[in-house]
Design an enzyme around this catalytic site. Structure first.
Site, PDB file in Angstrom:
ATOM      1  N   THR A  52      -7.676 -13.489  -1.899  1.00 46.42           N
ATOM      2  CA  THR A  52      -8.372 -12.538  -2.765  1.00 46.42           C
ATOM      3  C   THR A  52      -9.854 -12.453  -2.437  1.00 46.42           C
ATOM      4  OG1 THR A  52      -6.751 -12.984  -4.494  1.00 46.42           O
ATOM      5  CG2 THR A  52      -8.795 -11.963  -5.196  1.00 46.42           C
ATOM      6  N   TYR A 114      -1.096 -15.535  11.987  1.00 45.83           N
ATOM      7  CA  TYR A 114      -0.983 -14.819  13.254  1.00 45.83           C
ATOM      8  C   TYR A 114      -0.427 -15.686  14.378  1.00 45.83           C
ATOM      9  CZ  TYR A 114      -1.903 -11.636  17.095  1.00 45.83           C
ATOM     10  OH  TYR A 114      -1.757 -10.810  18.181  1.00 45.83           O
ATOM     11  N   ARG A 145       1.709 -13.185   4.445  1.00 45.83           N
ATOM     12  CA  ARG A 145       0.444 -12.977   5.159  1.00 45.83           C
ATOM     13  C   ARG A 145       0.418 -13.709   6.496  1.00 45.83           C
ATOM     14  NH1 ARG A 145      -4.086  -9.769   2.896  1.00 45.83           N
ATOM     15  NH2 ARG A 145      -3.659  -9.606   0.666  1.00 45.83           N
TER      16      ARG A 145
END
Length: 305
Positions: A52, A114, A145
Site C-alpha cells: 500500500t 518477479y 504480486r
C-alpha cells in the site's frame, strides 16, 4: 526473547500509504499526520513501505525517510513494523538493518517478487535476512504480486530455524493454506490477514490480527473488528465485517493503492498523487468510490456531488 513484542504486535497494523506532494516528493508532514490519526483512531500498530505504501516507486533513501518519519511520529505509542523487503537481497538486508537501527519494533519482509525463486532459495533468502539482524521479522506472502507462493513447509522450517521470524502476513486467498500455517508453525506464531474479506475469518482460526489497506479509510472500524473479537462480542464483530464489505470491494476493483489514494483525496486526508507507472482510477470507479464514501458518511454528499 521476543515474547513481549509478540504480545504487542496484535490487532490492526495499519499499512499506511506514502503521500506525495505536488512535486511528487515524499510528504513528510502528511506521513506524520496520518500516523497520528491512525493511533488516535485506535490502530494497534503502524506499517509503512508495504504494498500500500508503493515501495517499488521509492528510492532506497526515500524508503529510509518514510520509515524514520513513521517511527519518530509513533513515539513508541504503538509498534511500528516497516516493510523492508525487495527483489534484491542486498537492498533487503540494508533496509532491514536500517529499520533496526532506527528503532523499529519489527520488519515486514516480502517474498521476493518477479524473480520467482524456488522454495529452497526462499528459505535461504529469509534465513540470510534473519541471521543478519536481531529485529523480529514478519514474512509477507502475497502470491498475487510476487508470482510465488511461500509454501507452508518452507515457512515452518523458517519458524523452527529462525527465532526472530515471529509471524507472517498472508495476502493469500487460499484459506486452507492459512489454516495450515498455524497447524505447522504453532499457534503462537503470529498470523495476519492481508486479505480484507479474511480479516474476521482469520481471527476465528487463531490469527493475531490484520494488515488491511482499508484501515487507511476507516481505521477505527478495522481495529474494532479485532477489539470486539477479543472482547468476545462475536456478533458485533461479524456485523462490522459485513458492514465494511462494500467498502473493501470498491477499494480493490483496480490495483491498490490507486482507488485507496483517490478515496483518501476525496476525504481531504492527502494529495492523491501516485507515482508513474501507477495512475488514478478510471472515471467510473472514481464515481463509485465517491458514492461509496457518501454511503458510509465519510464525505459530505452536498459538497462532493
Amino acid at each position: 526473547m521476543y515474547e513481549e513484542i509478540k504480545s504487542r504486535l496484535r490487532g490492526s497494523i495499519a499499512p499506511v500509504i506514502t503521500p506525495f506532494d505536488d512535486k511528487m516528493e515524499v510528504d513528510v508532514k502528511a506521513i506524520e499526520n496520518l500516523v497520528n490519526w491512525h493511533i488516535e483512531s485506535g490502530s494497534h500498530g503502524i506499517s509503512v513501505c508495504g504494498t500500500t505504501g508503493e515501495p517499488s516507486s521509492l528510492t532506497i533513501e526515500e524508503r529510509e525517510l518514510v520509515m524514520e518519519t513513521a517511527i519518530k511520529a509513533a513515539k513508541a505509542r504503538v509498534p511500528v513494523a516497516p516493510g523492508t523487503g525487495s527483489a534484491n537481497q542486498k537492498e533487503t538486508l540494508h533496509l532491514t538493518k536500517r529499520a533496526q537501527e532506527m528503532g523499529a519494533d519489527a520488519a515486514l519482509v516480502i517474498v521476493p517478487y518477479y524473480n520467482k525463486p524456488n522454495q529452497q532459495a526462499l528459505y535461504n533468502h529469509f534465513k540470510t535476512v534473519a541471521d543478519a539482524v536481531d529485529i523480529p521479522l514478519i514474512v509477507y506472502n502475497i502470491p498475487g504480486r510476487t508470482a510465488t507462493n511461500l509454501e507452508v513447509k518452507t515457512l515452518a522450517r523458517l519458524a523452527e530455524d529462525c527465532e526472530n521470524i515471529i509471524g507472517v502476513k498472508e495476502s493469500n486467498k487460499d484459506f486452507e493454506h492459512v489454516n495450515r500455517v498455524l497447524l505447522n508453525c504453532g499457534r503462537d506464531f503470529l498470523l495476519y490477514s492481508g486479505i480484507e474479506l479474511l480479516c474476521y475469518p482469520m481471527l476465528a482460526i487463531g490469527g493475531a490480527g490484520h494488515i488491511s489497506a482499508t484501515a487507511n479509510i476507516t481505521p477505527k472500524e478495522v481495529a474494532d473488528i479485532y477489539n470486539l473479537w477479543v472482547e468476545g462480542d462475536v456478533d458485533k464483530a461479524l456485523d462490522l465485517h459485513y458492514k465494511l464489505m462494500p467498502l473493501n470491494d470498491v477499494l480493490f476493483k483496480e490495483t491498490n493503492p490507486g482507488p485507496l489514494k483517490a478515496a483518501m483525496g476525496m476525504m481531504g486526508k492527502i494529495n492523491p498523487a501516485l507515482r508513474p507507472p501507477m495512475g488514478p482510477p478510471s472515471e467510473p470507479l472514481e464515481k463509485e468510490l465517491r458514492e461509496t464514501l457518501q454511503s458510509y458518511g465519510l464525505i459530505d454528499q452536498k459538497i462532493q456531488s
